[in-house]
Scaffold this motif. Structure first.
Motif, PDB file in Angstrom:
ATOM      1  N   TYR A 207      -5.459  17.645  12.903  1.00 19.31           N
ATOM      2  CA  TYR A 207      -4.596  17.075  11.912  1.00 19.31           C
ATOM      3  C   TYR A 207      -3.917  15.904  12.531  1.00 19.31           C
ATOM      4  N   GLY A 208      -3.359  14.902  11.879  1.00 23.06           N
ATOM      5  CA  GLY A 208      -2.715  14.025  12.258  1.00 23.06           C
ATOM      6  C   GLY A 208      -1.884  13.155  11.026  1.00 23.06           C
ATOM      7  N   ILE A 209      -1.091  12.417  11.584  1.00 23.58           N
ATOM      8  CA  ILE A 209      -0.214  11.543  10.559  1.00 23.58           C
ATOM      9  C   ILE A 209      -0.772  10.268  10.957  1.00 23.58           C
ATOM     10  N   MET A 210      -0.968   9.330  10.078  1.00 25.40           N
ATOM     11  CA  MET A 210      -1.287   7.959  10.110  1.00 25.40           C
ATOM     12  C   MET A 210      -0.182   7.176   9.350  1.00 25.40           C
ATOM     13  N   ALA A 211       0.433   6.491  10.171  1.00 23.16           N
ATOM     14  CA  ALA A 211       1.628   5.559   9.688  1.00 23.16           C
ATOM     15  C   ALA A 211       1.410   4.294   9.522  1.00 23.16           C
ATOM     16  N   PHE A 212       1.359   3.521   8.465  1.00 18.29           N
ATOM     17  CA  PHE A 212       1.203   1.995   8.248  1.00 18.29           C
ATOM     18  C   PHE A 212       2.565   1.278   7.870  1.00 18.29           C
ATOM     19  N   ALA A 213       3.112   0.680   9.007  1.00 19.34           N
ATOM     20  CA  ALA A 213       4.433   0.262   9.271  1.00 19.34           C
ATOM     21  C   ALA A 213       4.477  -1.194   8.959  1.00 19.34           C
ATOM     22  N   ASP A 214       4.360  -1.490   7.618  1.00 21.09           N
ATOM     23  CA  ASP A 214       4.312  -3.009   7.086  1.00 21.09           C
ATOM     24  C   ASP A 214       4.431  -2.825   5.693  1.00 21.09           C
ATOM     25  N   GLN A 215       5.198  -3.805   4.885  1.00 20.43           N
ATOM     26  CA  GLN A 215       5.730  -3.612   3.639  1.00 20.43           C
ATOM     27  C   GLN A 215       4.409  -3.982   2.889  1.00 20.43           C
ATOM     28  N   ARG A 216       3.517  -4.900   3.399  1.00 18.96           N
ATOM     29  CA  ARG A 216       2.374  -5.382   2.831  1.00 18.96           C
ATOM     30  C   ARG A 216       1.210  -4.338   2.514  1.00 18.96           C
ATOM     31  N   TYR A 217       1.241  -3.223   3.135  1.00 16.57           N
ATOM     32  CA  TYR A 217       0.263  -2.214   3.251  1.00 16.57           C
ATOM     33  C   TYR A 217       0.578  -1.569   1.371  1.00 16.57           C
ATOM     34  N   ALA A 218       1.857  -1.730   1.087  1.00 15.27           N
ATOM     35  CA  ALA A 218       2.240  -1.083  -0.263  1.00 15.27           C
ATOM     36  C   ALA A 218       1.536  -2.057  -1.428  1.00 15.27           C
ATOM     37  N   ARG A 219       1.156  -3.120  -1.123  1.00 18.84           N
ATOM     38  CA  ARG A 219       0.429  -3.928  -2.091  1.00 18.84           C
ATOM     39  C   ARG A 219      -0.958  -3.395  -2.325  1.00 18.84           C
ATOM     40  N   ALA A 220      -1.268  -3.454  -3.835  1.00 19.29           N
ATOM     41  CA  ALA A 220      -2.440  -2.640  -4.504  1.00 19.29           C
ATOM     42  C   ALA A 220      -3.734  -3.653  -3.679  1.00 19.29           C
ATOM     43  N   ASP A 221      -3.692  -4.769  -3.583  1.00 14.33           N
ATOM     44  CA  ASP A 221      -4.762  -5.638  -2.783  1.00 14.33           C
ATOM     45  C   ASP A 221      -5.118  -5.023  -1.379  1.00 14.33           C
ATOM     46  N   LYS A 222      -4.074  -4.564  -0.677  1.00 10.20           N
ATOM     47  CA  LYS A 222      -4.236  -3.977   0.651  1.00 10.20           C
ATOM     48  C   LYS A 222      -4.591  -2.417   0.522  1.00 10.20           C
ATOM     49  N   ARG A 223      -3.877  -1.645  -0.118  1.00 15.81           N
ATOM     50  CA  ARG A 223      -4.315  -0.162  -0.120  1.00 15.81           C
ATOM     51  C   ARG A 223      -5.722   0.047  -0.636  1.00 15.81           C
ATOM     52  N   THR A 224      -6.301  -0.719  -1.590  1.00 14.29           N
ATOM     53  CA  THR A 224      -7.459  -0.456  -2.234  1.00 14.29           C
ATOM     54  C   THR A 224      -8.651  -0.897  -1.397  1.00 14.29           C
ATOM     55  N   LYS A 225      -8.256  -1.502  -0.337  1.00 10.80           N
ATOM     56  CA  LYS A 225      -9.121  -1.844   0.738  1.00 10.80           C
ATOM     57  C   LYS A 225      -9.325  -0.792   1.823  1.00 10.80           C
ATOM     58  N   LEU A 226      -8.432   0.089   2.324  1.00 10.68           N
ATOM     59  CA  LEU A 226      -8.705   1.098   2.976  1.00 10.68           C
ATOM     60  C   LEU A 226      -9.870   2.030   2.645  1.00 10.68           C
ATOM     61  N   PRO A 227     -10.264   2.879   3.685  1.00 12.87           N
ATOM     62  CA  PRO A 227     -11.442   3.808   3.148  1.00 12.87           C
ATOM     63  C   PRO A 227     -10.842   4.652   2.055  1.00 12.87           C
ATOM     64  N   LYS A 228     -11.881   5.131   1.397  1.00  6.34           N
ATOM     65  CA  LYS A 228     -11.687   6.231   0.125  1.00  6.34           C
ATOM     66  C   LYS A 228     -11.156   7.488   0.700  1.00  6.34           C
ATOM     67  N   TRP A 229     -11.518   7.858   1.866  1.00  3.18           N
ATOM     68  CA  TRP A 229     -11.290   9.141   2.484  1.00  3.18           C
ATOM     69  C   TRP A 229      -9.740   9.120   3.006  1.00  3.18           C
ATOM     70  N   ILE A 230      -9.312   7.814   3.314  1.00  2.00           N
ATOM     71  CA  ILE A 230      -7.743   7.705   3.467  1.00  2.00           C
ATOM     72  C   ILE A 230      -6.780   7.542   2.070  1.00  2.00           C
ATOM     73  N   GLN A 231      -7.650   6.810   1.197  1.00  2.00           N
ATOM     74  CA  GLN A 231      -6.683   6.487   0.053  1.00  2.00           C
ATOM     75  C   GLN A 231      -6.521   7.742  -0.791  1.00  2.00           C
ATOM     76  N   LYS A 232      -7.450   8.740  -0.583  1.00  2.00           N
ATOM     77  CA  LYS A 232      -7.552  10.127  -1.313  1.00  2.00           C
ATOM     78  C   LYS A 232      -6.024  10.633  -1.227  1.00  2.00           C
ATOM     79  N   TYR A 233      -5.534  10.727   0.164  1.00  2.93           N
ATOM     80  CA  TYR A 233      -4.291  11.434   0.592  1.00  2.93           C
ATOM     81  C   TYR A 233      -2.999  10.346   0.573  1.00  2.93           C
ATOM     82  N   LEU A 234      -3.075   8.927   0.296  1.00  6.96           N
ATOM     83  CA  LEU A 234      -2.175   8.105   0.353  1.00  6.96           C
ATOM     84  C   LEU A 234      -1.696   8.071  -1.360  1.00  6.96           C
ATOM     85  N   THR A 235      -1.191   9.015  -1.562  1.00 11.99           N
ATOM     86  CA  THR A 235      -0.265   8.973  -2.974  1.00 11.99           C
ATOM     87  C   THR A 235       0.611   8.169  -2.800  1.00 11.99           C
TER      88      THR A 235
END
Length: 820
Positions: free
Chosen positions: A679-707
């Motif tokens: 188990y582990g924590i994945m922390a993305f520390a940058d305000q640009r990751y919150a934008r849809a054009d960035k979040r949606t390009k992450l792997p789906k298995w990470i997006q699934k838990y990135l609510t």
């Protein structure tokens, strides 16, 4: 974990041997898609999360396919990146073959698998026992095994191991079995044979070969090692998220003024050697002249020990030709190379106060006008130089590397007029003394990999971080029949990705160039890391976007007293550009995690740690990605590549840069999860990751838990979520849930439901068992009579098949809920 109760599954009508007691749902789905691509004799792009058994899934399905349909798939080529990864594949393969032998009740399966690596990892000669420099090991090997060396010693090689293998080894091939690098070394010692040449020869009749990407992608090496591999083979590139960069590096050349000075000295040395041979053995040069007149076919059949450096490109038309008359004689060829080196010196000298950027065709036109060097003889430069060095019986090839590099460049630029750029510029504008360099850079990754897609019937591109999948067929210019990303099924939500956009004082966190030097941003990142150090137990890894930013940030944190605050909670280790220092830091980091002190590792995206090191379990309970690791966009070579991608493949600059940055970010944070019990924590520390054009390009298995409630957080909100997550992970849980672990009976039930749904869609009666084939196919045979080959190509049957899969999964889920 492995157990005496292994599984024999039926996947789409084919028996599949799986050497574990349970299978993950994503492994089953992966096998289905993999089999479809093999049936269709087509290529695939498959993304499966880290720690879900991708290696054994690939091995089980493809080895079982070879056994079920021996005439359809002659060889399985598994390409990995590093020696530890190769060894891991061989161990998994050994366990699989042992299970197949046990299941079939036989002593030895007629199946041969072996690993291959560089001489430095395989040589057992005492002279190389403690040498870790690969070029020195290669040079020592050549000095003991080359044909002319053996001729001087009455055909006896100075290396007893090579001599032993050459004498009787080829008539006594390796017995069936699985041979890792260690096994091959042991075989070599026991039989008195050279493990390296034994493996090189065995490749031709092995069922599976495991080696590095470069043995297929780098033309200089592939021509020596992989040219005999049959067309009806499947090639797997594992951990292939970076494959386009590997292709580009293998086809690019960089030449500096230092190289040209040394190349001039090399030519002088060769002239002296030619004169010496003329005085003592003129017939040798005449024999070479005749051989070059007859053509290159004989050269290609030369002994493996005599091949210095294969031609970087060797199109079929060159093989049929004789070397042009004006460079057949050694003296003429050396004068030709002298003119070429002098021209390059002149061109680099003219770039002291400007940057030269031109097409290969313009360079060749100017070359012909200035020094009368035509394109055709230049194409043969690499081949002609290698032949001359063989004739002169030179074993110290490394001394002639600068001239070999120039010849390599000459062959490349006269062969490829499209897909390459030529840039001449100062090496580093910050340096006091300007060293001008010439970059002949490949812009198109498909140039290196296209021959592989055309030559082999199935090529599988796979990794845990390939999103967005559709980018790879574009940049590699191929048409996959299967393209799929698989989610991770977990017994508990053991993955906690969060996006922290603001520090506690509401300062926006960003590694953007205009923000990274802002004192409040640097301080905000420092306080965020202190909070994580206080909350996260054991190991914590933090990735920066560059070495420069890492160094300046550490300096500022030290001045502000923030590093001292971090040390109260954890010992701090830093990755540097030096490989030895980094290895030592990693070893001490692991020791600090083991003894309970806890450790913080400060690393760099795109560095050694981000690609090859796993932070499993307590070695990495949290990974922080500080910023988005965009590549340095002011590089002229990169600008040329971006322009080429836009013009040729209609890939927008921002789309490619974002894709490239986020695959590296995902690779970094993916280090935290290396298995389902982890188990582990994945922390993305940058305000640009919150934008849809960035979040949606992450792997789906990470997006699934990135609510949404895990996005756009302040540092305090992120730490609160982490505390809650870590408390939940500390609770006991039942890992063997139906959702995340399946038995053979579960797989059989899913196969029945899937085949029944297919039969309903096709209007046929439902299947009666897992081995029953879909209507219109012969029982699971590759391609069937008509259907499966067409199905996997995106035709309507394929869509029906995938829809049926989804219906079947939904039906099974409903049944499981009712049982619960």
């Amino acid at each position: 974990s492995s157990s005496g109760t292994n599984m024999k599954l039926h996947i789409d009508g084919m028996p599949v041997y799986f050497p574990y007691e349970y299978i993950y749902p994503e492994q089953y789905k992966y096998m289905l898609e993999l089999k479809r691509s093999l049936d269709a004799r087509g290529h695939a792009v498959l993304e499966m999360p880290s720690g879900t058994g991708k290696t054994i899934t690939l091995l089980s399905l493809i080895v079982s396919y070879q056994i079920a349909f021996p005439g359809k798939l002659s060889k399985f080529v598994y390409c990995s990146r590093t020696v530890p990864e190769i060894e891991k594949v061989m161990e998994e393969l050994r366990g699989l073959v042992a299970y197949i032998e046990k299941d079939r009740g036989i002593d030895k399966l007629p199946y041969l698998g072996l690993a291959l690596s560089a001489r430095k990892n395989m040589c057992i000669h005492p002279a190389n026992a403690h040498e870790r420099d690969g070029s020195k090991v290669d040079a020592t090997c050549r000095s003991m095994t080359a044909t002319y060396i053996r001729a001087k010693n009455n055909d006896e090689a100075l290396c007893d191991y090579y001599n032993g293998y050459e004498r009787i080894g080829k008539e006594n091939p390796l017995e069936p079995g699985i041979y890792s690098l260690d096994d091959l070394r042991e075989q070599g010692k026991a039989r008195g044979w050279c493990p390296y040449f034994m493996a090189r020869y065995t490749i031709t009749h092995a069922n599976i070969v495991v080696y590095s990407y470069h043995y297929l992608l780098d033309p200089k090496i592939a021509e020596l090692v992989s040219r005999e591999i049959a067309r009806d083979s499947v090639v797997v590139f594992d951990e292939a998220h970076n494959i386009d960069n590997v292709c580009i590096e293998s086809m690019s050349v960089t030449i500096s003024q230092r190289h040209l000075r040394k190349a001039g000295n090399n030519i002088d040395n060769l002239r002296r050697e030619v004169q010496r041979i003329k005085d003592v053995d003129a017939a040798r040069l005449q024999t070479e002249y005749q051989r070059l007149y007859q053509g290159l076919r004989e050269r290609q059949a030369a002994a493996a020990t005599d091949l210095y450096l294969a031609n970087p490109v060797l199109p079929k038309e060159i093989l049929e030709e004789a070397i042009p008359g004006n460079i057949r004689k050694a003296e003429h060829f050396l004068s030709f190379m002298q003119r070429f080196v002098d021209y390059l010196k002149m061109r680099l000298g003219s770039a002291l106060d400007r940057v030269i950027n031109e097409l290969p065709s313009k360079f060749l036109l100017d070359l012909a006008g200035q020094v009368a060097i035509e394109r055709k003889p230049l194409r043969f430069a690499s081949e002609r130089l290698s032949s001359l060095m063989q004739t002169l019986e030179l074993s110290n090839v490394d001394d002639y590397y600068p001239l070999l590099l120039v010849a390599h460049f000459g062959t490349m630029i006269s062969t490829y007029l499209k897909g390459f750029s030529l840039i001449i510029e100062p090496e580093d504008s910050r340096s006091q003394t300007k060293n001008i360099v010439l970059h002949f850079s490949c812009m198109d990754a498909s140039i290196a990999i296209k021959p592989i897609f055309e030559r082999f019937q199935s090529v599988i591109i796979t990794s845990g971080t390939l999103s967005p999948l559709e980018m790879y067929p574009k940049i590699l210019d191929f048409h996959p029949v299967v393209m799929e990303s698989f989610p991770m099924t977990l017994a508990r939500e053991a993955l906690c990705p969060i996006i922290v956009t603001r520090a506690n004082d509401q300062t926006t966190l960003s590694s953007a160039f205009e923000s990274r030097s802002d004192n409040s941003v640097v301080r905000g990142y420092g306080h965020l890391l202190i909070d994580f150090c206080a909350v996260v137990p054991d190991g914590l890894a933090c990735f920066f976007v560059s070495y420069e930013l890492l160094e300046t940030t550490i300096k500022h944190w030290e001045e502000q007293g923030l590093l001292m605050a971090m040390r109260k909670h954890k010992l701090i280790f830093v990755e540097t550009r030096d490989a030895v220092e980094t290895s030592m830091a990693l070893a001490n980091y692991r020791e600090a995690c083991e003894n309970g002190r806890g450790a913080l590792l400060l690393s760099v995206a795109r560095g050694k740690v981000s690609e090859g090191i796993d932070f499993d379990h307590h070695y990495g309970r949290c990974v922080i990605m500080m910023g988005i690791p965009y590549v340095y966009t002011q590089s002229r070579v990169l600008r040329e590549r971006l322009q080429y991608l836009a013009d040729t493949y209609q890939i927008r600059e921002n789309d490619f840069l974002t894709f490239d940055a986020l695959r590296h970010a995902a690779q970094c944070v993916g280090r935290a999860i290396r298995g389902k019990s982890d188990y582990g924590i994945m922390a993305f520390a940058d305000q640009r990751y919150a934008r849809a054009d960035k979040r949606t390009k992450l792997p789906k298995w990470i997006q699934k838990y990135l609510t949404d409630d895990h996005s756009n957080l302040t540092a305090d909100e992120g730490i609160t979520l982490c505390r809650k997550f870590l408390r939940e992970m500390a609770q006991p849980y039942e890992p063997m849930t139906l959702e995340s672990l399946w038995t053979a009976a579960d797989v059989e039930g899913h196969e029945l439901a899937r085949l029944g749904a297919i039969a309903q869609i096709d209007g046929a009666p439902p299947a009666k068992g897992p081995a029953t084939a879909r209507a219109g196919t012969s029982t699971g045979a590759p391609g069937g009579a008509t259907g499966a080959a067409g199905a996997a190509t995106g035709s309507p049957p394929a869509k029906r098949l995938r829809a049926a899969d989804e219906d079947a999964m939904a039906a099974m889920a409903e049944m499981e809920e009712m049982e619960d």
